[in-house]
Scaffold this motif. Structure first.
Motif, short mmCIF file in Angstrom:
data_model
loop_
_atom_site.label_atom_id
_atom_site.label_comp_id
_atom_site.label_asym_id
_atom_site.label_seq_id
_atom_site.Cartn_x
_atom_site.Cartn_y
_atom_site.Cartn_z
N THR A 123 39.13 -7.47 12.09
CA THR A 123 39.86 -6.38 12.74
C THR A 123 41.00 -6.89 13.62
O THR A 123 42.05 -6.26 13.71
CB THR A 123 38.90 -5.51 13.57
N MET A 149 38.22 2.93 13.75
CA MET A 149 38.07 3.13 12.30
C MET A 149 37.85 1.80 11.60
O MET A 149 36.99 1.67 10.72
CB MET A 149 39.29 3.85 11.74
N MET A 150 38.62 0.79 11.98
CA MET A 150 38.49 -0.52 11.34
C MET A 150 37.15 -1.17 11.65
O MET A 150 36.50 -1.72 10.76
CB MET A 150 39.63 -1.44 11.78
N ASN A 153 34.24 0.53 9.74
CA ASN A 153 34.23 0.20 8.32
C ASN A 153 33.83 -1.25 8.10
O ASN A 153 33.03 -1.57 7.21
CB ASN A 153 35.62 0.44 7.73
N THR A 156 29.98 -1.83 8.39
CA THR A 156 29.20 -1.50 7.19
C THR A 156 29.33 -2.58 6.12
O THR A 156 28.34 -3.04 5.55
CB THR A 156 29.65 -0.15 6.63
N VAL A 157 30.57 -2.99 5.85
CA VAL A 157 30.82 -3.97 4.79
C VAL A 157 30.19 -5.32 5.14
O VAL A 157 29.57 -5.97 4.29
CB VAL A 157 32.33 -4.12 4.58
N VAL A 205 34.72 0.78 -0.41
CA VAL A 205 36.03 0.88 0.26
C VAL A 205 37.13 1.07 -0.78
O VAL A 205 38.03 1.91 -0.61
CB VAL A 205 36.30 -0.38 1.10
N ASN A 208 36.93 4.55 -2.38
CA ASN A 208 37.51 5.57 -1.50
C ASN A 208 39.03 5.59 -1.59
O ASN A 208 39.65 6.65 -1.58
CB ASN A 208 37.07 5.32 -0.05
N LEU A 245 42.00 -0.49 6.43
CA LEU A 245 40.56 -0.57 6.18
C LEU A 245 40.25 -1.62 5.11
O LEU A 245 39.29 -2.38 5.24
CB LEU A 245 40.02 0.79 5.76
N SER A 249 38.23 -5.00 6.21
CA SER A 249 36.93 -5.15 5.56
C SER A 249 36.86 -6.41 4.72
O SER A 249 35.84 -7.12 4.72
CB SER A 249 36.64 -3.92 4.67
#
Length: 279
Positions: A123, A149-150, A153, A156-157, A205, A208, A245, A249
């Motif tokens: 990030t 937001m970054m 995401n 999770t990754v 990702v 999406n 993102l 990620s």
């Protein structure tokens, strides 16, 4: 007594001391009305004997409290408009994300530190490029939401990458040990496992990004449109969001594989069997 209180309240409101509270309470009417759909979910859970009623109620109450608190915190930070608050908020988000991702990959030694460092690297690099390229100004109003937001995401990754890599190496220990015996480095011996873990973690990702705007409108775009911005302006911001993102990620997930290796292998380039002995 009541008259004195009313005069004090009116005076306070007139001075602006209570306006923020009245505006907040007035704005919470619609969110409270929206809990009707949660009540519907609770009733359905009870009818189906799922046993999730308590967790649903707890989750929505916790969400109300957390979002209310963070709303006041952001209001304060935005009013200060100082870089120090950006860094504090960013470090806090990365710390919580690292802890959460480490919990997912709890069998990875020092998993929380690995996840936190990976999320921080991914990030921070992405944010630095966005600021240098003048995509976003370095102000709390822009950087904190974008960083959130970054970080979310990347959390999770990174968690999926670490867990999947450890699980795949455990399943294919014989193949990895054979490659090591033939002179392969840890990176070479686990190339397929690393590749599989990264592909699985990054696929959502990328999916999406492929379907954005076709199946659903993303949160950032929806918020701008509902806030009165034109759809074209919302689209421009959403393109930036999808780009950042993917970048954050990818860097975070790849970094986590490198940081996991010292725990997976001994100094003699052998598998650390105790790491893979638990389920």
């Amino acid at each position: 007594m009541d008259l004195e209180f009313d005069e004090l309240l009116s005076s306070g409101i007139g001075d602006g001391n209570f306006e923020w509270l009245l505006e907040f309470l007035n704005g919470m009417i619609k969110p409270l009305a929206a809990t009707a759909v949660v009540l519907m979910a609770v009733i359905l859970s009870y009818m189906q004997k799922l046993g999730l009623e308590g967790e649903m109620v707890y989750s929505i109450i916790r969400a109300f409290l957390q979002l209310s608190v963070i709303g006041f915190v952001l209001q304060f930070i935005f009013s200060q408009n100082h870089a120090v608050w950006i860094i504090i908020a960013y470090i806090f988000m990365v710390s919580v994300a690292g802890y959460t991702a480490g919990q997912r990959a709890r069998h990875v030694p020092r998993g929380k530190w690995v996840a936190g460092a990976s999320i921080l690297a991914g990030t921070a690099v992405t944010m630095f490029l966005l600021v240098i390229l003048n995509v976003f100004p370095f102000t709390p109003r822009y950087i904190i939401p974008v960083a959130g937001m970054m970080v979310g995401n990347a959390m999770t990754v990174t968690g999926v990458t670490m867990k999947r890599l450890r699980d795949d190496i455990k399943v294919q220990m014989n193949l990895v040990e054979t490659a090591l015996a033939l002179g392969a480095t840890p990176r070479q011996a686990t190339h397929q496992q690393v590749k599989r873990a990264l592909v699985i973690a990054l696929s959502p990702v990328l999916d999406n990004a492929k379907t954005v705007g076709l199946i659903s409108l993303p949160g950032a775009m929806t918020g701008l449109i509902m806030g009165g911005a034109s759809p074209l302006e919302a689209i421009q911001l959403q393109i930036v969001v999808m780009n950042m993102l993917i970048g954050a990620s990818t860097v975070s997930s790849i970094m986590s594989t490198y940081l996991c290796w010292p725990a997976f292998f001994t100094k003699a380039y052998q598998l650390e069997t105790k790491v893979f002995s638990t389920d």
